[in-house]
Structure formats: structure tokens, C-alpha cells
Write a protein that holds these residues in place. Structure first.
Motif, short mmCIF file in Angstrom:
data_model
loop_
_atom_site.label_atom_id
_atom_site.label_comp_id
_atom_site.label_asym_id
_atom_site.label_seq_id
_atom_site.Cartn_x
_atom_site.Cartn_y
_atom_site.Cartn_z
N SER A 231 11.57 16.14 -32.75
CA SER A 231 10.29 15.51 -33.06
C SER A 231 9.15 16.49 -32.82
O SER A 231 8.18 16.55 -33.60
CB SER A 231 10.08 14.25 -32.20
N ARG A 232 9.23 17.28 -31.76
CA ARG A 232 8.18 18.26 -31.47
C ARG A 232 8.16 19.38 -32.51
O ARG A 232 7.10 19.90 -32.84
CB ARG A 232 8.36 18.82 -30.05
N VAL A 233 9.33 19.75 -33.02
CA VAL A 233 9.38 20.76 -34.09
C VAL A 233 8.65 20.24 -35.32
O VAL A 233 7.86 20.96 -35.95
CB VAL A 233 10.83 21.14 -34.44
N LEU A 234 8.91 18.97 -35.68
CA LEU A 234 8.24 18.39 -36.85
C LEU A 234 6.73 18.29 -36.61
O LEU A 234 5.94 18.55 -37.53
CB LEU A 234 8.82 17.01 -37.15
N LEU A 235 6.32 17.95 -35.39
CA LEU A 235 4.89 17.95 -35.07
C LEU A 235 4.30 19.35 -35.25
O LEU A 235 3.20 19.52 -35.76
CB LEU A 235 4.66 17.47 -33.64
N GLY A 236 5.06 20.36 -34.81
CA GLY A 236 4.61 21.75 -35.00
C GLY A 236 4.42 22.08 -36.46
O GLY A 236 3.46 22.78 -36.82
N LYS A 237 5.31 21.61 -37.32
CA LYS A 237 5.17 21.86 -38.76
C LYS A 237 3.92 21.18 -39.32
O LYS A 237 3.23 21.72 -40.18
CB LYS A 237 6.41 21.36 -39.51
N ILE A 238 3.63 19.97 -38.81
CA ILE A 238 2.43 19.26 -39.26
C ILE A 238 1.17 20.00 -38.82
O ILE A 238 0.18 20.09 -39.55
CB ILE A 238 2.45 17.81 -38.74
N GLY B 253 7.98 11.46 -40.20
CA GLY B 253 8.87 10.30 -40.26
C GLY B 253 10.28 10.67 -39.90
O GLY B 253 10.64 11.85 -39.85
N GLN B 254 11.11 9.64 -39.66
CA GLN B 254 12.49 9.89 -39.27
C GLN B 254 13.25 10.61 -40.38
O GLN B 254 14.09 11.47 -40.11
CB GLN B 254 13.19 8.57 -38.93
N THR B 255 12.97 10.27 -41.64
CA THR B 255 13.66 10.97 -42.73
C THR B 255 13.24 12.43 -42.77
O THR B 255 14.05 13.30 -43.08
CB THR B 255 13.33 10.30 -44.08
N ASN B 256 11.99 12.71 -42.42
CA ASN B 256 11.52 14.10 -42.39
C ASN B 256 12.22 14.88 -41.28
O ASN B 256 12.56 16.06 -41.45
CB ASN B 256 10.00 14.15 -42.18
N ARG C 176 15.42 16.06 -42.31
CA ARG C 176 15.39 17.13 -43.31
C ARG C 176 15.15 18.51 -42.70
O ARG C 176 15.09 19.50 -43.42
CB ARG C 176 14.28 16.84 -44.33
N LEU C 177 14.99 18.58 -41.38
CA LEU C 177 14.85 19.89 -40.75
C LEU C 177 16.10 20.73 -41.03
O LEU C 177 17.22 20.21 -41.03
CB LEU C 177 14.66 19.73 -39.24
N ASN C 178 15.90 22.02 -41.26
CA ASN C 178 17.02 22.93 -41.49
C ASN C 178 17.69 23.25 -40.16
O ASN C 178 17.13 23.94 -39.31
CB ASN C 178 16.52 24.22 -42.17
N LEU C 179 18.89 22.75 -39.98
CA LEU C 179 19.57 22.86 -38.69
C LEU C 179 19.91 24.30 -38.32
O LEU C 179 20.10 24.62 -37.14
CB LEU C 179 20.84 22.01 -38.68
N ASP C 180 20.01 25.17 -39.32
CA ASP C 180 20.40 26.56 -39.05
C ASP C 180 19.21 27.45 -38.73
O ASP C 180 19.38 28.60 -38.32
CB ASP C 180 21.16 27.13 -40.25
N ASN C 181 17.98 26.93 -38.93
CA ASN C 181 16.79 27.71 -38.58
C ASN C 181 16.55 27.66 -37.07
O ASN C 181 16.94 26.71 -36.39
CB ASN C 181 15.55 27.13 -39.28
N THR C 182 15.87 28.68 -36.56
CA THR C 182 15.36 28.60 -35.20
C THR C 182 14.09 27.75 -35.21
O THR C 182 13.55 27.45 -36.29
CB THR C 182 15.03 29.98 -34.64
N LYS D 223 15.77 29.04 -30.23
CA LYS D 223 16.87 28.07 -30.28
C LYS D 223 17.06 27.56 -31.70
O LYS D 223 16.10 27.35 -32.44
CB LYS D 223 16.56 26.87 -29.38
N LYS D 224 18.31 27.32 -32.07
CA LYS D 224 18.60 26.70 -33.36
C LYS D 224 18.23 25.22 -33.32
O LYS D 224 18.42 24.54 -32.30
CB LYS D 224 20.08 26.83 -33.70
N VAL D 225 17.72 24.71 -34.44
CA VAL D 225 17.34 23.30 -34.50
C VAL D 225 18.54 22.39 -34.21
O VAL D 225 18.40 21.33 -33.60
CB VAL D 225 16.73 22.98 -35.88
N LYS D 226 19.74 22.82 -34.61
CA LYS D 226 20.91 21.96 -34.47
C LYS D 226 21.29 21.70 -33.01
O LYS D 226 22.02 20.73 -32.73
CB LYS D 226 22.10 22.54 -35.22
N VAL D 227 20.83 22.51 -32.08
CA VAL D 227 21.18 22.29 -30.67
C VAL D 227 20.11 21.48 -29.94
O VAL D 227 20.25 21.20 -28.75
CB VAL D 227 21.41 23.63 -29.92
N LEU D 228 19.04 21.08 -30.63
CA LEU D 228 17.93 20.39 -29.99
C LEU D 228 18.19 18.89 -29.87
O LEU D 228 18.91 18.30 -30.69
CB LEU D 228 16.64 20.62 -30.79
#
Length: 628
Positions: A411-418, A354-357, A360-366, A400-405
């Protein structure tokens, strides 16, 4: 029309366009497709003069106007209605033109109350809708629409599709929604290998054309590579024989003209599948008498009862702001109901997109580190790099850091987590937002292959048609269950705002609020034809009664206003005749009194016409809301 000729554009080492050409002819509506980052939005900016060309030209006729959906906000009027009407030309100050603007606002989801609000009090999504309404109302020669559906709900999207199909000028459209593009556009153009290829017809027609051309190009390249190898053998054999020098030089020149032998590179598509966790049994969760309202707000969900079984494919649909995301949050236990309950099977394992999820991604993580947070077993953490590659973050891109995406990349990072953890129920809230067409198709394929249960909130009609077998419908201020596909829903019920006079009874009745009784083996199907027909007739009768309460007073009020206008205009005629008589007799006192009466009568007529316009608009809006 617009002619783009041999345009070249690069950002550093990244080449977007290289000798690209496109002609948008008279009355053509052209959909522009291509992978995220291929240069679609940059092309729009170059047409608008907001981005310079590295080479080539873009020819736009003189006095040819372009309408572009601005993302930045610059409102200067007190109300939504005034702001939308501000784009009308000076000679278009009549009430008819204002009604056209109102029709556009209603079509984009505004209601009568919001017409009188300050634009600055609207939500961000409705502020963008107001900008879109201004673009449409200004009636430019060409509409440049870059993802216009991003802030629209499904009902507004369907209205916009109908509006654009009747557009008299040209349209250049970017959208990730395959279904929407095919409905609207007469032609499809694709940015492919830094060129633009245009065909008459659908997205699928363009893909077939490009695939055929790629196959021919590949065969040609392979044949030329073979010829080159043969020529090189001849050259090597006779290179040092003086008598063959002329022939060798001829073969060297011929070989230089042939292909290098390198195969065409293929653009990579997102390709993945969800991992199913086992689930013994059939019923996954049960919802009984569920109601919910935020503090101080209206009730979004009222007395909803349903059961969800293993393998269900449920789409949650309806206009924005009606409670769709709230329902998913309640199921995910991120919110607590104000009444009723949701009972989860102990074996239920949920993954929630979801958009709220995403927020919640950690922007400082790769990318790799963020996906790894979803993997519980330390010994399995190494899977994160492979999952990142699956989500098209291969090699250094995984660092890449999440914050530069971009939004689509997050959205693809969150799909990867799922994908990193198995589940037996997917909750997906607008999963197609920010994904390009190819990625959306991969998502649809993955959902079709997934054997668990999925509940999806979406406005994407292609996804709805491909995926859903049951619906939770938010429409007409109520939340209902519909047993069937989206095509069944459109045929048998339809959206309240789209119902037209003269339709069949089944097309105009509202969905009944089904209290599902099951034996655990029929996926929630209930009843037989006769009881449902009886319910439908009662629902129809209730609907007609409700409609009459709203429509009849407005019709009566409008008729009274029209009668008053006729009387006032007749009085105006009588006063004019009296004024002529008084003028001929030279009666100054009478002339003064009659002139005052005429002025008062004119003001009354003007006031009556304003009331007529307002009541007419209310009546039309009510008829749209309650069609017969």
C-alpha cells in the motif's frame, strides 16, 4: 484474567519483546497498539501457544477459554446457520440460543437467504465473517481479536462495536481503526521500545503518557550525560596523582553507572503530502442518470445524478458489495456505465488508489523501480529513491522486491507512485487497509492539506469524521447523495439497519435521491427548508406504507400460528383425559386410537412451534429493516 510477565521474543537479530509485561484484569477490554511488525500478532500467538517464548511466562487460569478469529477455513456443516450453531454447547440446543447465533449473523451482514447457503459458496470476506460469528457465539472467557474489522463494512463494524461494549468477559483487540478501538476498549496497551505500556483510557491517553515518560527519560539521560562529562574531567585531571587515587576510583565507578550520553532513538512515522495539479474553473466532472449492473447481476447504481467541484471532500460509504468501488471504477473510466454518462472536464487529472491497483504492481520490480514507473520525465527518475524513503523504504529497503512485501508495505508503494505525479482529483478506495494507526493519521493529515478534490471509499469512521463534507451513500438498496458531514448523516438520517422505534422523524426517514441543480458556485447545495420538509413528510408516508406491506402479513401469520398452537395444546389436554378414562375402563381399542391421535397432535404442535420460530425470526428481521 491473563498475566504476561517479562516475556522476551526475537526473530534472528530482530527483537520484538524484551522483558515485556501485561495484565488483563477481570472485565477489561484492552486495545493493543504499535507499529506494524512490532510484535502484536506474535504476542497473540504466544498467548494461544502457537509461538514459543524466548523468556518469561504467560499465566492463564485453568478452564479459562480463549476465542480467536481463525483466518484459515474449516467448515464441516451444510449451511451457514448450521455451521454457526455448531459451536453451541450441548446444553444450549434450545431455539433461544439459536436465535442469539442468528442475531450475530445478521449483525455481521448475513441475510436470511445466505443462512441456508453452503459456507463454501460464500465470498472470502463472508467466510471470515462466519468464523468471527462462531467465535462470538461460543462465548469464551476472553476474545482475542486481531484486525476483526478488515473484512467488515461500516454497518457491521458499528454493530460489532456495540456487541463488544456489552461483552461480559475480557477482550484483547488489535485494530488499525483508532475510532473503533476507543469505542470498544476500557484500556489501551502499546508495544513501545520492546516493552508493553498499559493505561486506562484511549489511544490518545496512552500516547500522551508515553510522550511524557519519554520527555522525562530524555531529560534524565541528558542530565546524567552532563554529570558524566564533569566526572570524566575530574578523573582526567587527578588520574596520575597518587594522593587522589581513591577519589579517582570512586569517580570512575560513579561515571560507569551513568547514561552513555546517546539520545533515545525515535520511531519514524510516515510523513508525506499529495502534489496538487492546477485546475482552472470549478466543475470537475458531471454525472447524469448513471446506472450500472454487471452481466447477469443486480443493478448496483440506478439513475445517479451529481456534480463534483474543485475542493470537494466526498466520502463513498455503505455495506460491502453494493457498488462503492464500482462507482470509483466508473469515474476512473475502468468501467463503462450501462446507462447515463460521466462527463470529465478536459483539465481533470486523476490519481487512483485501489485494491485492484495494488494487485497490478509489478512483483519483480524493486520498490524504487516500481515508484519510478509513475514518473514520466526521464530526468526526474532519480526522485524515486527519495519518494521510497518518504514511504519508509530508506537505504537498502528501497531495493526490496515488491513480491516480498506485506500488504501494508505494498500500500505504501502505491502511495509512493501516487505522490510521484501531480493530480487535481484523488480516488482512494479503502486507503487505510493494511496501514497502522500512525500511517493512517499521516494520510488524514495529507488529505486535510490537499487542496484538490478527493473521493474516498472507506469504513474508517475516524477518517470520515475528519475528512468528508459530502457523502455518496449506498444503503437500503439505493445510492443517494447526502449534502453534509458524516456526523450530520448519523444525526439526521442514520443507517437503515440501526434505526430504532421511538426516534425522531428525521432520524428514521430515508435520504432523498437529490437531483442536484447548481449554478457552479454553491458546491451542489439545493433548495430551502420548506420544500425539503415537504419531501421528508412524503418520504416518511411512503416508508410507513412500504413497512406495513411487509410487517402486517407477518404479524397476522404469527397470530394465526399462536392461535393454532393454543388449540392444539388444548386438544392434547382433552386427549390425555380421554386416555385416562379409556385406561380405567380397560378399553384397548380406544386406548390405541387415542394414543395415535396424541402422537399426531404432538407432531402438529412441534411443527407449529417450528413455524412460530421461523416466522418470529422473519418478523424481527423485518422490524429491524423497517423500524418505526
Amino acid at each position: 484474567m491473563i498475566q504476561i510477565q517479562n516475556v522476551t521474543k526475537s526473530f534472528g537479530v530482530q527483537v520484538l519483546l524484551d522483558g515485556a509485561s501485561l495484565l488483563v484484569g477481570d472485565h477489561e477490554r484492552v486495545g493493543l497498539v504499535g507499529r506494524n511488525g512490532c510484535g502484536k500478532s506474535t504476542l497473540f500467538k504466544m498467548i494461544l501457544g502457537q509461538e514459543c517464548l524466548d523468556g518469561g511466562s504467560i499465566d492463564i487460569p485453568k478452564k479459562y477459554t480463549l476465542g480467536y478469529l481463525q483466518q484459515h477455513l474449516n467448515f464441516t456443516h451444510a449451511t451457514v446457520h448450521e455451521e454457526a450453531c455448531s459451536v453451541l454447547k450441548p446444553n444450549e440446543d434450545g431455539w433461544l440460543e439459536e436465535h442469539k447465533v442468528e442475531a450475530i449473523l445478521f449483525g455481521l451482514g448475513f441475510d436470511e437467504e445466505s443462512m441456508h447457503k453452503s459456507p463454501m459458496l460464500l465470498s472470502g470476506g463472508f467466510q471470515i465473517r462466519l468464523n468471527l460469528a462462531k467465535v462470538l457465539a461460543s462465548e469464551p472467557d476472553m476474545l482475542l481479536l486481531d484486525e476483526p474489522t478488515n473484512y467488515l463494512d461500516i454497518v457491521s463494524m458499528r454493530w460489532l462495536s456495540r456487541f463488544l461494549r456489552n461483552w461480559k468477559g475480557e477482550v484483547l483487540l488489535i485494530t488499525h481503526d483508532h475510532h473503533f478501538m476507543d469505542e470498544v476498549c476500557t484500556h489501551t496497551a502499546g508495544i513501545h521500545r520492546h516493552k508493553i505500556r498499559k493505561v486506562k483510557g484511549t489511544v490518545e491517553k496512552l500516547r500522551e503518557t508515553i510522550a511524557e515518560e519519554e520527555e522525562v527519560a530524555q531529560r534524565t539521560q541528558e542530565n546524567e550525560a552532563k554529570k558524566k562529562a564533569q566526572l570524566e574531567q575530574v578523573i582526567e585531571r587527578f588520574r596520575y596523582k597518587a594522593a587522589k587515587a581513591a577519589m579517582v576510583q570512586s569517580k570512575i565507578k560513579a561515571a560507569a553507572k551513568l547514561a552513555t550520553g546517546e539520545r533515545l532513538t525515535h520511531e519514524r512515522n510516515l510523513d508525506f503530502s499529495f502534489t496538487e495539479a492546477p485546475f482552472p474553473g470549478k466543475r470537475m466532472l458531471q454525472i447524469k442518470g448513471l446506472s450500472f449492473a454487471y452481466d447477469g447481476g443486480p443493478e448496483l447504481i440506478t439513475d445517479l445524478t451529481m456534480e463534483v467541484f474543485k475542493g470537494d471532500r466526498i466520502a463513498v460509504i455503505g455495506p460491502n458489495g453494493r457498488g462503492k468501488t464500482t462507482l470509483l471504477n466508473l469515474i476512473a473510466k475502468e468501467l463503462q456505465p450501462t446507462a447515463g454518462e460521466i462527463s470529465h472536464n478536459p483539465n481533470l487529472q486523476i490519481n487512483y488508489f485501489g485494491q485492484t491497483n495494488i494487485n497490478r504492481l509489478n512483483l519483480d520490480n524493486t520498490v524504487e523501480e516500481e515508484i519510478a514507473t509513475a514518473i514520466e520525465e526521464v530526468s526526474q527518475k532519480s526522485r524515486a529513491r527519495g519518494l521510497a524513503g518518504l514511504m519508509m523504504f530508506s537505504g537498502d529497503a528501497a531495493l526490496k522486491k515488491v513480491k516480498v512485501l506485506s500488504g501494508g508495505e505494498r500500500s505504501r508503494v502505491l502511495l509512493g507512485k501516487i505522490l510521484a505525479s501531480a493530480c487535481n482529483m484523488l480516488l482512494l478506495d479503502e486507503p487505510t487497509n493494511h496501514l497502522d494507526m500512525e500511517s493512517i493519521e499521516s494520510l488524514i493529515d495529507a488529505l486535510e492539506d490537499y487542496e484538490g478534490t478527493a473521493l474516498v471509499v472507506t469504513h474508517d469512521e475516524e477518517l470520515l469524521h475528519a475528512f468528508a463534507t459530502r457523502l455518496v451513500v449506498f444503503d437500503g438498496g439505493k445510492c443517494r447523495i447526502f449534502e453534509g458531514t458524516y456526523a450530520d448523516f448519523l444525526e439526521k438520517v442514520g443507517w437503515a439497519s440501526e434505526k430504532k422505534p421511538g426516534g425522531t422523524e428525521s432520524a428514521n426517514i430515508k435520504v432523498s435521491n437529490i437531483d442536484i441543480q447548481t449554478d457552479g458556485g454553491n458546491n451542489g447545495a439545493t433548495g430551502n427548508a420548506a420544500p425539503r420538509a415537504k419531501e421528508d413528510r412524503k418520504a416518511r408516508a411512503d416508508y410507513i406504507a412500504e413497512r406495513s406491506k411487509v410487517i402486517k402479513p407477518l404479524e397476522k401469520k404469527l397470530a394465526q400460528i399462536e392461535a393454532d398452537i393454543a388449540k392444539a395444546e388444548a386438544l392434547g389436554g382433552e386427549l390425555e383425559a380421554k386416555l385416562v378414562t379409556a385406561s380405567e375402563s380397560g378399553d384397548g381399542n380406544a386406548i390405541t386410537a387415542i394414543a395415535k391421535d396424541m402422537d399426531d397432535n404432538k407432531k402438529a404442535v412441534d411443527s407449529l412451534y417450528e413455524a412460530w420460530e421461523k416466522t418470529s425470526a422473519e418478523l424481527e428481521s423485518a422490524k429491524d429493516k423497517y423500524p418505526i
